[in-house]
Design a protein around this motif. Structure first.
Motif, mmCIF file in Angstrom:
data_model
loop_
_atom_site.group_PDB
_atom_site.id
_atom_site.type_symbol
_atom_site.label_atom_id
_atom_site.label_comp_id
_atom_site.label_asym_id
_atom_site.label_seq_id
_atom_site.Cartn_x
_atom_site.Cartn_y
_atom_site.Cartn_z
ATOM 1 N N ARG A 1 18.510 7.424 10.071
ATOM 2 C CA ARG A 1 18.257 6.600 9.116
ATOM 3 C C ARG A 1 17.484 6.942 8.427
ATOM 4 N NH1 ARG A 1 18.092 1.389 6.974
ATOM 5 N NH2 ARG A 1 15.889 1.142 4.920
ATOM 6 N N GLY A 2 18.098 7.805 6.950
ATOM 7 C CA GLY A 2 17.458 8.759 6.109
ATOM 8 C C GLY A 2 16.499 8.224 5.519
ATOM 9 N N MET A 3 15.281 8.516 6.294
ATOM 10 C CA MET A 3 13.939 7.794 5.838
ATOM 11 C C MET A 3 13.086 9.090 6.164
ATOM 12 S SD MET A 3 12.705 3.339 7.029
ATOM 13 C CE MET A 3 13.117 3.886 8.993
ATOM 14 N N ASN B 1 6.015 11.136 7.152
ATOM 15 C CA ASN B 1 4.881 11.823 7.378
ATOM 16 C C ASN B 1 4.124 12.985 7.489
ATOM 17 O OD1 ASN B 1 2.039 10.027 6.603
ATOM 18 N ND2 ASN B 1 3.099 8.519 7.891
ATOM 19 N N SER C 1 14.824 3.468 -3.085
ATOM 20 C CA SER C 1 13.010 3.234 -1.903
ATOM 21 C C SER C 1 14.000 3.289 -0.645
ATOM 22 C CB SER C 1 12.515 2.528 -2.021
ATOM 23 O OG SER C 1 11.563 1.911 -1.297
ATOM 24 N N CYS C 2 14.041 4.093 0.885
ATOM 25 C CA CYS C 2 14.366 3.391 1.397
ATOM 26 C C CYS C 2 13.598 2.848 2.272
ATOM 27 C CB CYS C 2 13.840 5.275 2.887
ATOM 28 S SG CYS C 2 12.100 5.405 3.106
ATOM 29 N N GLY C 3 12.377 1.774 1.356
ATOM 30 C CA GLY C 3 11.653 0.577 2.058
ATOM 31 C C GLY C 3 11.141 0.902 3.929
ATOM 32 N N LYS C 4 10.374 2.115 3.725
ATOM 33 C CA LYS C 4 9.557 2.453 4.980
ATOM 34 C C LYS C 4 8.276 1.729 4.099
ATOM 35 C CE LYS C 4 8.144 5.274 8.429
ATOM 36 N NZ LYS C 4 8.322 6.882 9.076
ATOM 37 N N CYS C 5 7.102 2.307 3.446
ATOM 38 C CA CYS C 5 6.407 2.013 3.554
ATOM 39 C C CYS C 5 6.120 0.931 2.261
ATOM 40 C CB CYS C 5 5.509 3.467 2.767
ATOM 41 S SG CYS C 5 6.000 4.197 1.176
ATOM 42 N N THR C 6 4.918 0.624 2.478
ATOM 43 C CA THR C 6 4.395 -1.071 1.663
ATOM 44 C C THR C 6 4.606 -0.638 0.219
ATOM 45 O OG1 THR C 6 3.540 -1.265 3.560
ATOM 46 C CG2 THR C 6 3.159 -3.100 1.560
ATOM 47 N N PRO C 7 3.763 0.536 -0.418
ATOM 48 C CA PRO C 7 3.792 0.992 -1.463
ATOM 49 C C PRO C 7 4.955 0.904 -2.249
ATOM 50 C CG PRO C 7 1.672 2.518 -0.614
ATOM 51 C CD PRO C 7 2.895 1.302 0.058
ATOM 52 N N ARG D 1 8.582 -0.195 -1.451
ATOM 53 C CA ARG D 1 9.291 -0.894 -1.221
ATOM 54 C C ARG D 1 9.294 -2.020 -1.509
ATOM 55 N NH1 ARG D 1 8.230 -2.012 4.071
ATOM 56 N NH2 ARG D 1 6.439 -3.610 3.742
ATOM 57 N N GLU D 2 7.306 -2.477 -2.205
ATOM 58 C CA GLU D 2 6.882 -3.720 -2.667
ATOM 59 C C GLU D 2 6.490 -3.290 -4.052
ATOM 60 O OE1 GLU D 2 7.679 -6.666 -0.767
ATOM 61 O OE2 GLU D 2 7.886 -5.626 0.931
ATOM 62 N N SER E 1 1.599 5.694 -1.742
ATOM 63 C CA SER E 1 3.269 6.125 -1.193
ATOM 64 C C SER E 1 3.079 7.063 0.103
ATOM 65 C CB SER E 1 4.015 6.899 -1.842
ATOM 66 O OG SER E 1 3.867 4.975 -2.801
ATOM 67 N N LEU E 2 4.223 6.790 1.220
ATOM 68 C CA LEU E 2 3.925 8.509 2.395
ATOM 69 C C LEU E 2 4.969 9.446 1.818
ATOM 70 C CD1 LEU E 2 6.078 7.315 5.643
ATOM 71 C CD2 LEU E 2 6.574 9.327 4.545
#
Lengths: 315, 625
Positions: free
Chosen positions: B327-329, B332, B483-489, B491-492, B528-529
């Motif tokens: 999955r393209g995410m 770090n 947004s890939c949805g991985k990190c909170t700042p 995604r949300e 963000s990541l």
């Protein structure tokens, strides 16, 4: 060994230690939702941000290795503000259900929200799953899923993938619509899930719940907990026995040291320790796909013939 | 046939005789063809039927058995997409714009056979009172300097011979036989070339880091996952000159010690994919890819990997995950791909445009490359110029050129007499630059200093009719989707920022919304990541900084100054109304009342603000306010 300071405390840790573990060695706890020492580090929740002297901006403690002479600050106003806002973003997308949530008392989101003074807000923005807490996948007699509570830390995905032959859970969708899917977005029953409950013990919130514990209405904070070792195989996974009032339930404990957890072990621990154990179920391949079927305890534990022989011998 | 070192020049010289009419190179005046018809077969012109135009020319020429005297050439993008389909006739470089299939017959009959340029079909700005300007001298072209695009519009991208004729693969030959890998890296470092995908990281240093890692297994990757809205620089290079990227990747493989390369390209670029496939096959057949290239000891293989459309896969760690089949995410950094990339091996990732500069640097030397551009950002940059601008298209300018020069001298300014408001650079990661900053030189550091960024090269011009809150909303909508949805700042946070912007555009904004936006923006930036999330708020922050008054008007006065946000505008019929009833007849919700030859009135409660009344009014009596 590497020497560094964390919040002015000097600490010495082996090379390669990440800052969450280094801080732990110094008696300092850095909040984290997606970090688990037994799993791959992903740096997804961003709650463990810390400031380090000489770094232009905060970094995640889980993904940063301790370095000689590093001066780490875990509680600066800047990182506290960021943590509060991240927690607020998570709460804004989480049902206000702590009163009746099975995870209450063990929930990391609840704990950090309390520590950082972040509260639920009423808003008319979008929400994951539904506005209200609701079990979205009740197909498994062992695991309940509630997408509305998921914080997408991905621990369930990583712990499921730690045993490559399992690897049932994965991320699906993108951005705000991201969710956790079993196989090709199937129910746990229809998927290849083996009900080992590794995901349940990894989940930091109430998105994955032990159904048999829930049905007995026993929460950890009101129970007396003892740990027992499984005798099913050489791994010796651990289970917890929760005693509250008259109820006594057994649930899996987070596995360590490469232990796998399995359903047979869980059922064996239940029949041995649980008071009034609930009916066991096994997944069968049928014409209509995979289905959970009620089975007898001897079937569940694979003891059918053995028990018969024992009976015959002892008669 | 596998080529030997000496074959390259022989093929080049043989081919060049057939290309003499096309203006470049100039020292070949004689050849078999008397005329040449050059047809742009980039995506833009092809979608406007330039393929049919080309077929028509071929049919006409074949019918008269003129194949040996008139050549028909398919090329990549000329740049002036606004004028497409573009056809150029040599000698003379006559520039036909907006050509239709039927026009081919006229151009063939009058110009190719009759030697009389067809004035009515020529690009209007090229027609002067006393003559006709060739394509190379119209203002759009004159003010550019083409390095990465040097071959686009001159060669047939599907014929390796034409690339060879333009000096192609000669840099590779020089590198393989006359330079050590260290010398190659030293030359790239000395050139000062910086990553043109937007990051601006010194390319030479990236090569050094990757080369410094021991071990035989390394990879060279080309990032062709161009995804900024309105950007088509990399696409055009790959469509017009695919071999230059292949040559550069082989050179990079030699320099860092890699034997395998991957080009990660979006599946949405079918023409570019097809031309790359052809080019790779041709290079393999010629022995320019594969074992013992040109008889040297160096071997290199190249494969395509098609992306499935995720914008975030342009981020290098997500790109790596995608090539690996995951999955393209993003993940770090560190470790950086130079140390641990594809399958954990050292990996060099550069963008298409960066690679396109490599053969030039190695052929002509770093010093020559540095003569263009600025001290800290040498060379050129390609931009996809779009939005409210006369000359929509692809431009390449020396670094240090000002935004004003690009917008006015090359872009031709704002059409329809409207006023310039802002230019957006850097796509969803960049920012909006207002009129007062138009004299900013375009280079990595200057754009960053004013709150935007170079980005991959999208440049969208906005005029007085663009609502800047709506623009910020548009980009946030894009980022929220991507947004890939991985990190909170990210995604949300992006979703919440979008909701606030939607609320403001909807006339439901509150004063506290600005503070909340700024707070979320800082969190996304700091926490963000990956770069997608870290820069997600730039369009919001830059518009807040420069166009705060527009936000205030939306929130405090419930008014959209540009008249874009439909919830905040209303239509009104003035005294100028002649009572023709056209508006009332066309209104889809029948909310306009009035009798013939009397002023009409709009029922604003029932009006859905579609604007049809304004469009159909013959006397401009309908205004929006």
């Amino acid at each position: 060994m590497i020497q560094l300071t964390i919040d002015q405390k000097t600490v010495r840790v082996p090379a390669g230690t990440n800052l969450i573990e280094a801080a732990r060695a110094a008696g300092i706890e850095i909040p984290a939702l997606c970090y688990d020492p037994g799993l791959e580090v992903v740096g997804a929740c961003r709650l463990c941000l810390v400031e380090i002297d000489g770094f232009p901006k905060p970094v995640t403690a889980c993904t940063t290795s301790a370095a000689e002479g590093m001066a780490v600050h875990t509680m600066t106003p800047a990182v506290r503000r960021l943590r509060r806002e991240i927690l607020q973003l998570l709460l804004d997308n989480h049902p206000n259900d702590c009163l009746t949530c099975q995870q209450a008392g063990e929930c990391y989101l609840q704990r950090y929200a309390y520590e950082y003074g972040v509260t639920f807000r009423v808003h008319d923005g979008a929400r994951r799953g539904s506005e209200h807490a609701r079990f979205t996948d009740t197909s498994s007699p062992y695991i309940l899923r509630d997408e509305s509570k998921c914080i997408l830390c991905g621990k369930c995905v990583r712990t499921c993938a730690a045993l490559p032959e399992r690897s049932v859970l994965s991320f699906a969708g993108r951005g705000f619509m991201t969710k956790i899917a079993a196989d090709l977005d199937q129910t746990l029953e229809a998927s290849t899930c083996v009900s080992c409950s590794r995901c349940v013990v990894a989940c930091p919130v109430g998105a994955l719940i032990d159904r048999r514990q829930r049905e007995k209405r026993v929460r950890a904070f009101s129970a007396e907990t003892t740990t027992v070792k499984c005798k099913q195989c050489d791994y010796g996974c651990e289970f917890e026995v929760l005693q509250a009032n008259e109820a006594r339930v057994v649930r899996p404990k987070a596995p360590s040291g490469g232990r796998p957890l399995c359903l047979t072990g869980r059922l064996r621990a239940e029949i041995e320790y649980a008071g009034d154990p609930k009916t066991p179920y096994l997944k069968r391949e049928t014409d209509k796909g995979r289905k959970f079927e009620r089975v007898t305890w001897s079937e569940a534990l694979g003891l059918g013939q053995v028990l018969q022989r024992i009976q015959e011998e002892e008669e | 046939m596998k080529l030997a070192r000496t074959d390259l020049k022989a093929i080049a010289e043989k081919t060049i005789e057939y290309m003499h009419l096309r203006g470049l190179p100039e020292d070949h005046p004689e050849g078999p063809y008397k005329k040449a018809v050059i047809i742009c077969r980039g995506t833009g012109c092809t979608s406007s039927q330039s393929d049919k135009i080309m077929e028509r020319f071929q049919t006409l020429i074949a019918a008269d058995k003129n194949e040996s005297s008139i050549e028909v050439v398919r090329t990549g993008c000329f740049g002036l997409c606004e004028a497409g389909p573009v056809v150029i006739v040599h000698p003379g470089g006559t520039f036909y714009s907006h050509v239709k299939v039927d026009d081919a017959d006229i151009i063939y009959r009058e110009h190719l056979i009759g030697d009389q340029p067809v004035k009515k079909l020529i690009y209007p700005d090229a027609v002067l009172e006393d003559g006709i300007l060739p394509y190379s001298e119209v203002p759009f072209t004159m003010n550019q300097k083409r390095v990465a695009l040097r071959n686009c519009g001159h060669i047939d991208p599907e014929r390796i011979e034409e690339y060879l004729a333009h000096g192609g693969y000669q840099a590779l030959e020089k590198v393989l036989f006359d330079m050590t890998p260290e010398a190659v890296i030293a030359e790239v470092t000395a050139s000062g070339l910086r990553g043109l995908g937007g990051g601006g990281f010194p390319t030479g240093r990236k090569w050094q880091f990757t080369a410094a890692n021991p071990g035989p297994e390394k990879y060279v990757v080309c990032n062709a996952d161009e995804g900024d809205p309105g950007a088509f620089m990399d696409r055009s290079i790959l469509e017009g000159d695919p071999h230059t990227v292949i040559e550069a990747m082989i050179i990079a493989g030699y320099a860092i010690g890699a034997a395998q390369g991957f080009i990660y390209i979006r599946a949405e670029y079918p023409i570019a994919v097809q031309r790359l496939e052809i080019a790779i096959r041709q290079a393999e057949d010629a022995g320019l890819l594969g074992d013992r290239i040109l008889g040297s000891d160096f071997s290199f293989r190249l494969e395509l990997r098609l992306g499935a459309g995720a914008f975030v896969c342009g981020e290098e760690t997500a790109l790596i995950a995608s090539i690996e089949g995951n999955r393209g995410m993003p993940r770090n950094k560190p470790p950086f791909p130079a140390n641990s990339g594809l399958w954990g091996k050292p990996t060099l990732i550069n963008n298409v445009e960066t690679y396109a500069n490599i053969p030039v640097i190695l052929m002509n030397g770093a010093a020559s490359f540095r003569q263009t551009g600025t001290e800290k950002s040498p060379g050129t940059k390609v931009f996809a110029l779009g939005g409210k601008i006369k000359n929509v298209g692809l431009v390449e300018v020396p670094m240090g050129t000002t935004l004003r020069q690009v917008v006015y001298d090359i872009g031709g300014g704002i059409p329809n007499g409207k006023a310039f408001k802002a230019v957006q650079t850097g796509g969803p990661s960049g920012g909006c630059i207002g009129a007062e900053k138009l004299d900013t030189p375009i280079d990595f550091d200057s754009l960053k200093a004013i709150g935007s960024m170079m980005g991959s090269g999208g440049m969208i011009v906005m005029d007085e009719d663009n609502c800047m809150v709506d623009v910020a909303r548009f980009y946030m909508d894009f980022i929220t989707d991507e947004s890939c949805g991985k990190c909170t700042p990210c995604r949300e946070g992006t979703k919440r920022m979008l909701e606030i912007l939607e609320r403001i555009c909807d006339g439901k904004g509150e004063k506290s919304d600005i503070d909340r936006l700024e707070s979320l923006a800082v969190t996304a930036q700091q926490a963000s990541l990956c770069a997608l999330g870290q820069t997600a708020a730039n369009p919001v922050l830059s518009t807040l900084k420069t166009f705060r008054d527009e936000y205030d008007a939306h929130i405090n006065e419930k008014r959209c100054p540009a008249g874009v946000c439909t919830s905040l505008i209303s239509f009104f019929i003035t005294d100028a109304c002649i009572g023709c009833t056209k508006c009332a007849r066309n209104c889809p919700v029948s909310c306009i009342a009035g009798t013939v030859k009397e002023r009409h009135v709009i029922d604003r409660d029932a009006c859905i603000r579609c604007g049809i009344c304004q469009d159909v009014c013959p006397v401009n009596a309908v205004i929006r306010k």
